[in-house]
Motif scaffolding. Structure first.
Motif, PDB file in Angstrom:
ATOM      1  N   LYS A  88      -8.357   2.047   3.647  1.00 27.64           N
ATOM      2  CA  LYS A  88      -8.527   3.437   4.082  1.00 27.64           C
ATOM      3  C   LYS A  88      -7.165   4.146   4.181  1.00 27.64           C
ATOM      4  O   LYS A  88      -7.029   5.296   3.753  1.00 27.64           O
ATOM      5  CB  LYS A  88      -9.241   3.476   5.433  1.00 27.64           C
ATOM      6  N   ASN A  91      -5.921   5.007   0.772  1.00 27.73           N
ATOM      7  CA  ASN A  91      -6.695   6.124   0.236  1.00 27.73           C
ATOM      8  C   ASN A  91      -6.212   7.452   0.826  1.00 27.73           C
ATOM      9  O   ASN A  91      -6.067   8.449   0.105  1.00 27.73           O
ATOM     10  CB  ASN A  91      -8.183   5.915   0.500  1.00 27.73           C
ATOM     11  N   LYS A  94      -2.920   8.389  -0.726  1.00 29.78           N
ATOM     12  CA  LYS A  94      -3.118   8.900  -2.088  1.00 29.78           C
ATOM     13  C   LYS A  94      -3.634  10.339  -2.057  1.00 29.78           C
ATOM     14  O   LYS A  94      -3.153  11.200  -2.809  1.00 29.78           O
ATOM     15  CB  LYS A  94      -4.103   7.995  -2.834  1.00 29.78           C
ATOM     16  N   LYS A  95      -4.565  10.635  -1.156  1.00 28.34           N
ATOM     17  CA  LYS A  95      -5.072  12.011  -1.038  1.00 28.34           C
ATOM     18  C   LYS A  95      -3.977  12.964  -0.562  1.00 28.34           C
ATOM     19  O   LYS A  95      -3.910  14.112  -1.014  1.00 28.34           O
ATOM     20  CB  LYS A  95      -6.264  12.047  -0.089  1.00 28.34           C
ATOM     21  N   ASP A 144      -2.751   3.969  -5.909  1.00 28.47           N
ATOM     22  CA  ASP A 144      -3.947   3.612  -6.676  1.00 28.47           C
ATOM     23  C   ASP A 144      -3.867   2.174  -7.181  1.00 28.47           C
ATOM     24  O   ASP A 144      -4.848   1.431  -7.113  1.00 28.47           O
ATOM     25  CB  ASP A 144      -4.118   4.581  -7.846  1.00 28.47           C
ATOM     26  N   GLN A 147      -4.462  -0.089  -4.301  1.00 28.14           N
ATOM     27  CA  GLN A 147      -5.820   0.044  -3.781  1.00 28.14           C
ATOM     28  C   GLN A 147      -6.826  -0.794  -4.575  1.00 28.14           C
ATOM     29  O   GLN A 147      -7.717  -1.401  -3.983  1.00 28.14           O
ATOM     30  CB  GLN A 147      -6.204   1.526  -3.846  1.00 28.14           C
TER      31      GLN A 147
END
Length: 170
Positions: A88, A91, A94-95, A144, A147
């Motif tokens: 999480k 993620n 990355k966002k 990414d 991940q």
């Protein structure tokens, strides 16, 4: 203290110091620049609003990414690196990287419009912005890449746990 513990502590301190620098930038430096620029160019002071929105949006997004990196280091420190929480955090980082890229693009558009209105050359700031976008894109790519194997590992563990759990019931 092991070498791993020392490295994690060093990175946490570094993240904390970077966070303080970003906070100081938002509180002291950005408003001062805006005030000085409004005094020098009163006819184009309205262009400061998009600049400040992008700058503060960048700082907030960067701070969220720093916090997530700090949390990720805490998970690693507690030997909980291969968890849903780590996934999480990756993620969210990355966002945040994609949000920063978007804000830099908005800043480039604002600079280009301002350059057209004032007749100034915006090539320098735009090239720096493009370099920032490249660096942020690399960070998003690294997140990414990290991940995907973590997600595969967690999916395999969940499959193995469910098989073990169902076979013990029989």
């Amino acid at each position: 203290m092991s070498a791993k513990q020392g490295s994690i502590t060093f990175l946490k301190v570094l993240i904390f110091l970077i966070g303080i620098a970003v906070f100081a930038l938002c509180i002291f430096w950005l408003p001062e620049i805006a005030i000085q620029d409004a005094k020098v160019h009163p006819d184009t002071a309205y262009f400061l609003i998009p600049f400040l929105v992008c700058a503060y949006g960048f700082c907030i997004t960067f701070s969220v990414a720093l916090y997530q990196a700090f949390k990720l280091l805490t998970y690693i420190e507690r030997n909980n690196a291969f968890s849903e929480l780590s996934l999480k955090s990756l993620n969210v980082i990355k966002k945040c990287a994609f949000t920063v890229i978007f804000l830099i693009l908005l800043g480039i558009v604002s600079l280009k419009v301002l350059a057209e209105v004032t007749g100034d050359d915006a090539a320098g700031p735009i090239s720096l912005s493009l370099m920032g976008m490249l660096a942020t894109s690399i960070i998003a790519g690294i997140m990414d890449v990290l991940q995907k194997p973590l997600k595969n590992f967690l999916d395999k563990n969940n499959c193995n746990c469910s098989r073990t759990h169902t076979s013990t019931r029989s």
